[in-house]
Scaffold this active site. Structure first.
Site, PDB file in Angstrom:
ATOM      1  N   GLU A  65     -18.667 -18.465  10.324  1.00  0.00           N
ATOM      2  CA  GLU A  65     -19.549 -19.162  11.282  1.00  0.00           C
ATOM      3  C   GLU A  65     -19.137 -20.622  11.480  1.00  0.00           C
ATOM      4  O   GLU A  65     -19.573 -21.502  10.729  1.00  0.00           O
ATOM      5  CB  GLU A  65     -21.006 -19.097  10.801  1.00  0.00           C
ATOM      6  CG  GLU A  65     -21.960 -19.814  11.761  1.00  0.00           C
ATOM      7  CD  GLU A  65     -23.433 -19.725  11.364  1.00  0.00           C
ATOM      8  OE1 GLU A  65     -23.728 -19.291  10.239  1.00  0.00           O
ATOM      9  OE2 GLU A  65     -24.272 -20.100  12.186  1.00  0.00           O
ATOM     10  N   LYS A  94     -19.044 -15.479  13.884  1.00  0.00           N
ATOM     11  CA  LYS A  94     -20.389 -15.896  14.322  1.00  0.00           C
ATOM     12  C   LYS A  94     -20.279 -17.262  14.988  1.00  0.00           C
ATOM     13  O   LYS A  94     -20.389 -18.302  14.327  1.00  0.00           O
ATOM     14  CB  LYS A  94     -21.343 -15.937  13.116  1.00  0.00           C
ATOM     15  CG  LYS A  94     -22.731 -16.456  13.438  1.00  0.00           C
ATOM     16  CD  LYS A  94     -23.731 -16.130  12.351  1.00  0.00           C
ATOM     17  CE  LYS A  94     -25.076 -16.778  12.609  1.00  0.00           C
ATOM     18  NZ  LYS A  94     -26.147 -16.281  11.751  1.00  0.00           N
TER      19      LYS A  94
HETATM   20  P1  13P Z   1     -29.993 -19.693  14.468  1.00  0.00           P
HETATM   21  O1  13P Z   1     -29.891 -18.384  15.195  1.00  0.00           O
HETATM   22  O2  13P Z   1     -31.402 -20.173  14.281  1.00  0.00           O
HETATM   23  O3  13P Z   1     -29.065 -20.736  15.028  1.00  0.00           O
HETATM   24  O4  13P Z   1     -29.489 -19.427  12.994  1.00  0.00           O
HETATM   25  C1  13P Z   1     -28.350 -18.694  12.803  1.00  0.00           C
HETATM   26  C2  13P Z   1     -27.793 -19.005  11.489  1.00  0.00           C
HETATM   27  O5  13P Z   1     -27.703 -18.145  10.652  1.00  0.00           O
HETATM   28  C3  13P Z   1     -27.351 -20.371  11.217  1.00  0.00           C
HETATM   29  O6  13P Z   1     -26.513 -20.361  10.111  1.00  0.00           O
END
Ligand code: 13P
Length: 340
Positions: free
Chosen positions: A177, A219
Protein backbone atom coordinates in the site's frame (compact mmCIF):
# COMPACT_ATOMS: atom_id res chain seq x y z
CA UNK A 1 8.02 -20.34 -0.38
CA UNK A 2 4.89 -22.03 -1.72
CA UNK A 3 4.09 -19.90 -4.77
CA UNK A 4 0.91 -21.77 -5.63
CA UNK A 5 -0.56 -21.23 -2.17
CA UNK A 6 0.20 -17.50 -2.36
CA UNK A 7 -1.46 -17.26 -5.77
CA UNK A 8 -4.47 -19.22 -4.53
CA UNK A 9 -4.88 -16.95 -1.49
CA UNK A 10 -4.61 -13.83 -3.63
CA UNK A 11 -7.31 -15.19 -5.95
CA UNK A 12 -9.64 -16.34 -3.13
CA UNK A 13 -9.63 -12.89 -1.55
CA UNK A 14 -11.36 -11.48 -4.63
CA UNK A 15 -13.48 -14.43 -5.81
CA UNK A 16 -17.16 -13.73 -6.63
CA UNK A 17 -16.47 -10.01 -6.91
CA UNK A 18 -15.61 -9.78 -3.23
CA UNK A 19 -13.16 -7.31 -1.77
CA UNK A 20 -11.29 -6.54 1.43
CA UNK A 21 -12.51 -4.84 4.57
CA UNK A 22 -9.75 -2.87 6.29
CA UNK A 23 -10.58 -2.94 10.00
CA UNK A 24 -6.99 -2.55 11.13
CA UNK A 25 -7.03 0.98 12.51
CA UNK A 26 -4.28 1.32 15.09
CA UNK A 27 -5.47 2.10 18.63
CA UNK A 28 -4.60 5.76 18.07
CA UNK A 29 -6.62 6.05 14.84
CA UNK A 30 -9.54 4.03 16.23
CA UNK A 31 -9.62 6.17 19.39
CA UNK A 32 -9.64 9.39 17.34
CA UNK A 33 -12.65 8.12 15.36
CA UNK A 34 -14.39 7.04 18.58
CA UNK A 35 -13.67 10.39 20.27
CA UNK A 36 -15.48 12.28 17.48
CA UNK A 37 -18.65 10.32 18.30
CA UNK A 38 -18.28 10.37 22.09
CA UNK A 39 -17.49 6.63 22.25
CA UNK A 40 -15.18 5.63 25.15
CA UNK A 41 -11.61 5.03 23.98
CA UNK A 42 -11.07 1.74 25.77
CA UNK A 43 -9.90 -1.77 24.90
CA UNK A 44 -13.45 -3.01 25.58
CA UNK A 45 -15.09 -0.44 23.28
CA UNK A 46 -12.67 -1.33 20.48
CA UNK A 47 -13.36 -5.03 21.07
CA UNK A 48 -17.13 -4.51 21.06
CA UNK A 49 -16.92 -2.53 17.81
CA UNK A 50 -14.80 -5.19 16.13
CA UNK A 51 -17.20 -7.88 17.37
CA UNK A 52 -20.04 -5.96 15.73
CA UNK A 53 -18.10 -5.99 12.45
CA UNK A 54 -16.99 -9.63 12.34
CA UNK A 55 -20.41 -10.97 13.39
CA UNK A 56 -22.32 -8.97 10.75
CA UNK A 57 -24.71 -11.45 9.12
CA UNK A 58 -23.91 -12.16 5.46
CA UNK A 59 -20.61 -10.23 5.46
CA UNK A 60 -18.79 -13.19 3.88
CA UNK A 61 -21.00 -12.88 0.77
CA UNK A 62 -19.18 -9.67 -0.22
CA UNK A 63 -15.97 -9.58 1.84
CA UNK A 64 -13.19 -12.07 1.00
CA UNK A 65 -10.64 -10.86 3.55
CA UNK A 66 -10.58 -8.67 6.64
CA UNK A 67 -7.44 -6.86 7.78
CA UNK A 68 -7.02 -6.90 11.56
CA UNK A 69 -4.80 -4.99 13.97
CA UNK A 70 -2.46 -6.68 16.48
CA UNK A 71 -4.87 -5.99 19.36
CA UNK A 72 -7.87 -7.28 17.38
CA UNK A 73 -6.34 -10.53 16.10
CA UNK A 74 -5.90 -11.59 19.74
CA UNK A 75 -9.48 -10.75 20.77
CA UNK A 76 -12.66 -12.80 21.09
CA UNK A 77 -16.41 -12.31 21.05
CA UNK A 78 -18.31 -11.93 24.31
CA UNK A 79 -19.07 -15.65 23.93
CA UNK A 80 -15.28 -16.38 23.88
CA UNK A 81 -14.97 -17.23 20.18
CA UNK A 82 -11.72 -15.86 18.72
CA UNK A 83 -12.37 -13.24 16.01
CA UNK A 84 -10.11 -15.23 13.68
CA UNK A 85 -12.43 -18.24 13.98
CA UNK A 86 -15.56 -16.12 13.48
CA UNK A 87 -14.06 -14.77 10.26
CA UNK A 88 -12.91 -18.15 8.93
CA UNK A 89 -16.33 -19.67 9.70
CA UNK A 90 -17.91 -16.82 7.71
CA UNK A 91 -15.63 -17.60 4.73
CA UNK A 92 -13.51 -14.48 5.29
CA UNK A 93 -9.71 -14.83 5.21
CA UNK A 94 -8.01 -13.08 8.17
CA UNK A 95 -5.28 -10.56 7.37
CA UNK A 96 -3.06 -8.44 9.58
CA UNK A 97 -1.54 -4.97 9.50
CA UNK A 98 2.16 -5.46 10.24
CA UNK A 99 3.75 -2.04 9.82
CA UNK A 100 4.58 0.00 12.90
CA UNK A 101 3.23 3.27 11.54
CA UNK A 102 4.54 6.21 9.53
CA UNK A 103 7.17 8.29 11.37
CA UNK A 104 8.91 11.58 10.48
CA UNK A 105 11.59 10.93 7.83
CA UNK A 106 14.86 12.45 9.03
CA UNK A 107 16.13 15.26 6.83
CA UNK A 108 12.80 15.48 4.97
CA UNK A 109 10.47 17.97 6.67
CA UNK A 110 6.81 17.14 6.07
CA UNK A 111 7.50 13.58 4.90
CA UNK A 112 7.22 10.19 6.55
CA UNK A 113 8.71 6.73 6.36
CA UNK A 114 6.86 3.64 7.51
CA UNK A 115 8.72 1.66 10.14
CA UNK A 116 8.46 -1.96 11.29
CA UNK A 117 11.09 -4.05 9.48
CA UNK A 118 13.06 -4.92 12.63
CA UNK A 119 11.88 -8.27 13.99
CA UNK A 120 9.30 -8.53 11.23
CA UNK A 121 10.20 -12.12 10.21
CA UNK A 122 9.30 -13.42 13.69
CA UNK A 123 6.11 -11.36 13.95
CA UNK A 124 4.95 -12.63 10.55
CA UNK A 125 5.56 -16.25 11.60
CA UNK A 126 3.43 -15.68 14.72
CA UNK A 127 0.58 -14.13 12.72
CA UNK A 128 0.67 -17.04 10.25
CA UNK A 129 0.38 -19.45 13.21
CA UNK A 130 -2.61 -17.45 14.44
CA UNK A 131 -4.41 -17.97 11.11
CA UNK A 132 -3.55 -14.87 9.08
CA UNK A 133 -2.98 -15.55 5.38
CA UNK A 134 -2.27 -12.03 4.16
CA UNK A 135 -0.72 -8.85 5.55
CA UNK A 136 -0.71 -5.11 5.00
CA UNK A 137 1.95 -2.39 5.11
CA UNK A 138 0.98 1.22 4.42
CA UNK A 139 3.41 3.86 3.20
CA UNK A 140 2.24 7.46 2.93
CA UNK A 141 3.40 10.00 0.37
CA UNK A 142 2.33 13.63 0.73
CA UNK A 143 1.94 16.03 -2.18
CA UNK A 144 2.95 19.62 -1.41
CA UNK A 145 5.31 22.41 -2.30
CA UNK A 146 8.35 20.50 -3.62
CA UNK A 147 6.94 17.23 -2.22
CA UNK A 148 7.27 14.34 -2.52
CA UNK A 149 11.06 14.15 -2.51
CA UNK A 150 12.83 11.31 -4.25
CA UNK A 151 14.29 10.26 -0.89
CA UNK A 152 10.80 9.74 0.53
CA UNK A 153 9.59 7.75 -2.48
CA UNK A 154 12.66 5.52 -2.67
CA UNK A 155 12.86 4.81 1.07
CA UNK A 156 9.20 3.89 1.35
CA UNK A 157 9.30 1.74 -1.78
CA UNK A 158 12.36 -0.09 -0.45
CA UNK A 159 10.65 -0.82 2.87
CA UNK A 160 7.49 -2.02 1.10
CA UNK A 161 9.55 -4.43 -1.02
CA UNK A 162 11.48 -5.85 1.96
CA UNK A 163 8.20 -6.33 3.84
CA UNK A 164 6.65 -8.04 0.79
CA UNK A 165 9.57 -10.46 0.41
CA UNK A 166 9.40 -11.43 4.11
CA UNK A 167 5.64 -12.01 3.84
CA UNK A 168 6.01 -14.35 0.87
CA UNK A 169 8.78 -16.27 2.62
CA UNK A 170 6.39 -17.19 5.45
CA UNK A 171 3.32 -17.77 3.25
CA UNK A 172 1.44 -14.49 3.69
CA UNK A 173 0.20 -12.53 0.66
CA UNK A 174 1.51 -8.98 1.05
CA UNK A 175 -0.89 -6.12 0.43
CA UNK A 176 1.46 -3.41 -0.82
CA UNK A 177 0.00 0.00 0.00
CA UNK A 178 1.79 3.11 -1.21
CA UNK A 179 -0.82 5.79 -0.43
CA UNK A 180 -0.48 9.14 -2.15
CA UNK A 181 -2.51 11.30 0.24
CA UNK A 182 -5.55 13.34 -0.81
CA UNK A 183 -4.73 16.30 1.44
CA UNK A 184 -3.77 19.45 -0.47
CA UNK A 185 -4.94 21.80 -3.19
CA UNK A 186 -3.09 20.07 -6.05
CA UNK A 187 -4.83 19.19 -9.31
CA UNK A 188 -5.71 15.68 -10.47
CA UNK A 189 -2.86 15.78 -13.01
CA UNK A 190 -0.34 16.23 -10.20
CA UNK A 191 -1.79 13.27 -8.30
CA UNK A 192 -1.53 11.19 -11.46
CA UNK A 193 2.10 12.18 -12.04
CA UNK A 194 3.09 11.43 -8.43
CA UNK A 195 1.13 8.16 -8.25
CA UNK A 196 2.77 6.90 -11.46
CA UNK A 197 6.25 7.80 -10.23
CA UNK A 198 5.64 6.13 -6.86
CA UNK A 199 4.22 2.95 -8.43
CA UNK A 200 7.11 2.66 -10.88
CA UNK A 201 9.58 2.84 -8.00
CA UNK A 202 7.56 0.37 -5.90
CA UNK A 203 7.63 -2.20 -8.72
CA UNK A 204 11.31 -1.55 -9.34
CA UNK A 205 12.05 -2.31 -5.66
CA UNK A 206 9.73 -5.35 -5.65
CA UNK A 207 11.72 -6.70 -8.61
CA UNK A 208 15.05 -6.04 -6.85
CA UNK A 209 13.83 -7.88 -3.74
CA UNK A 210 12.62 -10.86 -5.87
CA UNK A 211 8.99 -10.55 -4.91
CA UNK A 212 6.65 -12.80 -6.91
CA UNK A 213 4.10 -10.44 -8.42
CA UNK A 214 1.43 -13.14 -8.82
CA UNK A 215 1.41 -13.37 -5.02
CA UNK A 216 0.89 -9.73 -4.05
CA UNK A 217 -2.07 -7.35 -3.91
CA UNK A 218 -1.52 -3.70 -4.79
CA UNK A 219 -3.47 -1.22 -2.66
CA UNK A 220 -3.17 2.22 -4.24
CA UNK A 221 -5.03 5.50 -4.01
CA UNK A 222 -7.41 6.52 -6.76
CA UNK A 223 -6.15 9.40 -8.90
CA UNK A 224 -8.00 12.46 -7.58
CA UNK A 225 -7.60 16.20 -7.25
CA UNK A 226 -6.45 17.24 -3.75
CA UNK A 227 -9.25 17.52 -1.19
CA UNK A 228 -9.08 21.35 -1.12
CA UNK A 229 -8.66 21.80 -4.89
CA UNK A 230 -11.65 23.83 -6.15
CA UNK A 231 -11.87 21.71 -9.31
CA UNK A 232 -13.10 18.19 -8.58
CA UNK A 233 -13.42 15.96 -11.65
CA UNK A 234 -16.55 13.97 -12.46
CA UNK A 235 -16.70 10.27 -11.61
CA UNK A 236 -15.87 9.15 -15.18
CA UNK A 237 -12.83 11.43 -15.38
CA UNK A 238 -11.50 10.05 -12.10
CA UNK A 239 -12.07 6.51 -13.39
CA UNK A 240 -10.22 7.22 -16.65
CA UNK A 241 -7.30 8.98 -14.97
CA UNK A 242 -6.91 6.23 -12.40
CA UNK A 243 -6.95 3.33 -14.84
CA UNK A 244 -4.67 5.13 -17.32
CA UNK A 245 -2.16 5.80 -14.54
CA UNK A 246 -2.23 2.18 -13.36
CA UNK A 247 -1.78 0.89 -16.92
CA UNK A 248 1.52 2.80 -17.14
CA UNK A 249 2.98 1.37 -13.97
CA UNK A 250 1.44 -1.91 -12.78
CA UNK A 251 2.69 -5.16 -14.36
CA UNK A 252 0.08 -7.55 -15.75
CA UNK A 253 1.25 -10.35 -13.42
CA UNK A 254 -0.35 -8.61 -10.40
CA UNK A 255 -3.66 -10.42 -9.78
CA UNK A 256 -5.64 -7.62 -8.15
CA UNK A 257 -5.62 -3.93 -7.36
CA UNK A 258 -7.67 -3.10 -4.26
CA UNK A 259 -8.12 0.62 -3.72
CA UNK A 260 -8.04 2.41 -0.39
CA UNK A 261 -10.76 5.01 0.11
CA UNK A 262 -8.50 7.67 1.65
CA UNK A 263 -11.23 9.95 2.98
CA UNK A 264 -13.62 9.92 0.00
CA UNK A 265 -17.29 9.61 0.91
CA UNK A 266 -18.65 6.07 0.90
CA UNK A 267 -20.88 6.83 -2.09
CA UNK A 268 -18.15 8.43 -4.21
CA UNK A 269 -15.74 5.57 -3.53
CA UNK A 270 -18.36 3.07 -4.75
CA UNK A 271 -19.32 5.20 -7.76
CA UNK A 272 -15.71 5.68 -8.88
CA UNK A 273 -14.82 1.99 -8.54
CA UNK A 274 -17.99 1.16 -10.42
CA UNK A 275 -17.16 3.54 -13.27
CA UNK A 276 -13.72 1.94 -13.68
CA UNK A 277 -15.25 -1.52 -13.95
CA UNK A 278 -18.05 -0.42 -16.30
CA UNK A 279 -15.57 1.08 -18.73
CA UNK A 280 -12.48 -1.12 -18.41
CA UNK A 281 -13.19 -4.42 -16.64
CA UNK A 282 -13.12 -6.62 -19.75
CA UNK A 283 -9.83 -5.11 -20.95
CA UNK A 284 -7.62 -5.12 -17.87
CA UNK A 285 -5.04 -7.72 -16.77
CA UNK A 286 -5.85 -7.28 -13.06
CA UNK A 287 -9.08 -7.25 -11.05
CA UNK A 288 -10.13 -3.80 -9.83
CA UNK A 289 -11.42 -4.19 -6.29
CA UNK A 290 -11.64 -2.45 -2.93
CA UNK A 291 -9.88 -2.56 0.42
CA UNK A 292 -11.80 0.22 2.13
CA UNK A 293 -11.85 1.14 5.79
CA UNK A 294 -13.76 4.41 6.12
CA UNK A 295 -15.85 3.95 2.94
CA UNK A 296 -17.28 0.71 4.35
CA UNK A 297 -17.22 1.34 8.08
CA UNK A 298 -18.03 5.01 8.62
CA UNK A 299 -21.84 4.86 8.20
CA UNK A 300 -21.93 1.87 10.58
CA UNK A 301 -19.73 3.59 13.17
CA UNK A 302 -21.90 6.73 12.98
CA UNK A 303 -24.99 4.61 13.71
CA UNK A 304 -23.43 2.47 16.46
CA UNK A 305 -22.18 5.34 18.64
CA UNK A 306 -20.97 2.79 21.20
CA UNK A 307 -24.53 1.68 22.11
CA UNK A 308 -25.54 -1.98 22.27
CA UNK A 309 -29.06 -1.03 21.12
CA UNK A 310 -27.65 0.22 17.80
CA UNK A 311 -25.68 -2.91 16.87
CA UNK A 312 -28.25 -4.33 14.45
CA UNK A 313 -28.72 -1.06 12.55
CA UNK A 314 -24.94 -0.62 12.33
CA UNK A 315 -24.46 -4.16 11.03
CA UNK A 316 -27.10 -3.57 8.37
CA UNK A 317 -25.30 -0.39 7.26
CA UNK A 318 -21.97 -2.22 7.14
CA UNK A 319 -23.42 -5.08 5.12
CA UNK A 320 -25.09 -2.62 2.80
CA UNK A 321 -21.84 -0.76 1.99
CA UNK A 322 -20.04 -4.05 1.45
CA UNK A 323 -22.81 -5.06 -0.97
CA UNK A 324 -22.59 -1.73 -2.85
CA UNK A 325 -18.86 -2.23 -3.35
CA UNK A 326 -19.33 -5.80 -4.51
CA UNK A 327 -21.80 -4.42 -7.07
CA UNK A 328 -19.19 -1.80 -8.05
CA UNK A 329 -16.74 -4.60 -8.81
CA UNK A 330 -19.23 -5.94 -11.36
CA UNK A 331 -20.00 -2.47 -12.70
CA UNK A 332 -23.55 -2.94 -11.40
CA UNK A 333 -23.64 -0.21 -8.72
CA UNK A 334 -25.96 2.75 -9.23
CA UNK A 335 -27.04 5.80 -7.28
CA UNK A 336 -30.45 4.07 -7.12
CA UNK A 337 -28.93 1.50 -4.77
CA UNK A 338 -28.41 4.26 -2.22
CA UNK A 339 -32.16 4.93 -2.01
CA UNK A 340 -33.06 1.93 0.11
P1 13P B 1 -9.33 4.02 4.04
O1 13P B 1 -10.15 3.21 3.07
O2 13P B 1 -10.13 4.62 5.15
O3 13P B 1 -8.42 4.99 3.34
O4 13P B 1 -8.37 3.00 4.77
C1 13P B 1 -7.72 2.05 4.03
C2 13P B 1 -6.54 1.59 4.76
O5 13P B 1 -6.46 0.44 5.10
C3 13P B 1 -5.49 2.55 5.07
O6 13P B 1 -4.33 1.86 5.40
Amino acid sequence: MNSQKLEDTAKSLFADNKGLLAMDESNGTCNRRFAKLGIPQTVEARRAYRELIVTTPGLGECIGGAILYDETIRQQTKGSIPFVKVLIDAGIIPGIKVDAGAKELAGHPGEKVTEGLDGLRDRLAEYFQMGARFAKWRAVIAIGNGLPSWGCIETNAHALARYAALCQEVGLVPVVEPEVLMEGSHKLERCSEVTEKVLREVFCQLYTQRVMLEGIILKPNMVLAGSTCPKQEAVEEVANATVNCLLQAVPAAVPAIAFLSGGQSAELASARLNAMNVRFKSRLPWALAFSFARAIQQPALDLWKGQEANVLAAQQALYYRARCNQAARRGAYSAEMEKR
